[in-house]
Design a protein around this motif. Sequence first.
Motif: not given
Length: 324
Positions: A244, A301-304, A306
């Motif tokens: 990230c 989990d890339d979304q969390s 970010k």
Amino acid sequence: MFVLGLQGSPRKGGNTDTFLSAFLDRAAGAGAAVKNIQAAKAGIVPCRGCGYCEKKGTCVITDDPMAMEIYGLIRRADLVVAASPVYFYGISAQLKVLIDRCQTLWSRKYVLKVKDPLASERKGLLFSVAASRGRQLFDGIHLTAKYFFDAIDARMEHAITYRGIEAKGAIRKRENWTADIETAIEKTVIPLVERTRILFVSPRGACRAPMAAAMAQQRFSDHIRTDFAGMEKTAALDEAMVRCVQETGLDLGYRRPQSPEEAFFGLAPDLVVVIGDGPEEDPHPDVENLHWSLPAPLPNDDQSIKALHLQIHANLDQLTKRIR
């Protein structure tokens, strides 16, 4: 701050060794943490010229001191001092082996296009001594040092070179050599020591703390020096977090989680930012503590991750009034 000395002479107690040791002792007296790498004894494997680092961003050699320790020390250093005698108008072979292996860091910078969080603050200092007195005696060493420091994201700040120094101990007879050290300390060490030290702590020190430390260092630049730690140290940084921050141009390669005692190489912080639930007791009860209630991201989990990045960005405003 942390000063890393790279001692390139194979002669123990020689003029290069004497000068660098005196400089590091003075830097320690000024408030810096210091370490001296004796290149001749380090056991560094030479670069293979295989091109692996230009494809992967890491060195194909993974089991020597360069991979296991020295890359990480360079990444944590605020000031890198390269010290070498002149051998055939160039750097000593012992130090050149270490420099050549920094092709990996060059690749991360120029191929992967990522930036070390300390890149805008890290300084480089060159010291070199020679027996002869040729007009172009130090030209080759200056060029090697210039491009070495560029590869490791250090600005070449100062150079001290002496001609006509050969016999062991001759450096001590040179007029003003200690004054030259004092000048270099004032120019390269003191400004770095005077920055506000901010330690970020999270439960494991693998995700939230290193992300916050890197982002804060990038934002406040030479006003602060950040580090990170975990109360229950784990083996490696969170890979999703590293990806990230790399997408934003920040490089956390060759950085590892550490305990609060290891942060700043044992120097006390001025401020501790505890992220998450935090420990039952503050890691540094004698200094100001700030708590950020940021939840841990979901595993891989890339979304969390970010979302955490955005939350940290918003929280950084709280540090402005605490920076001297």
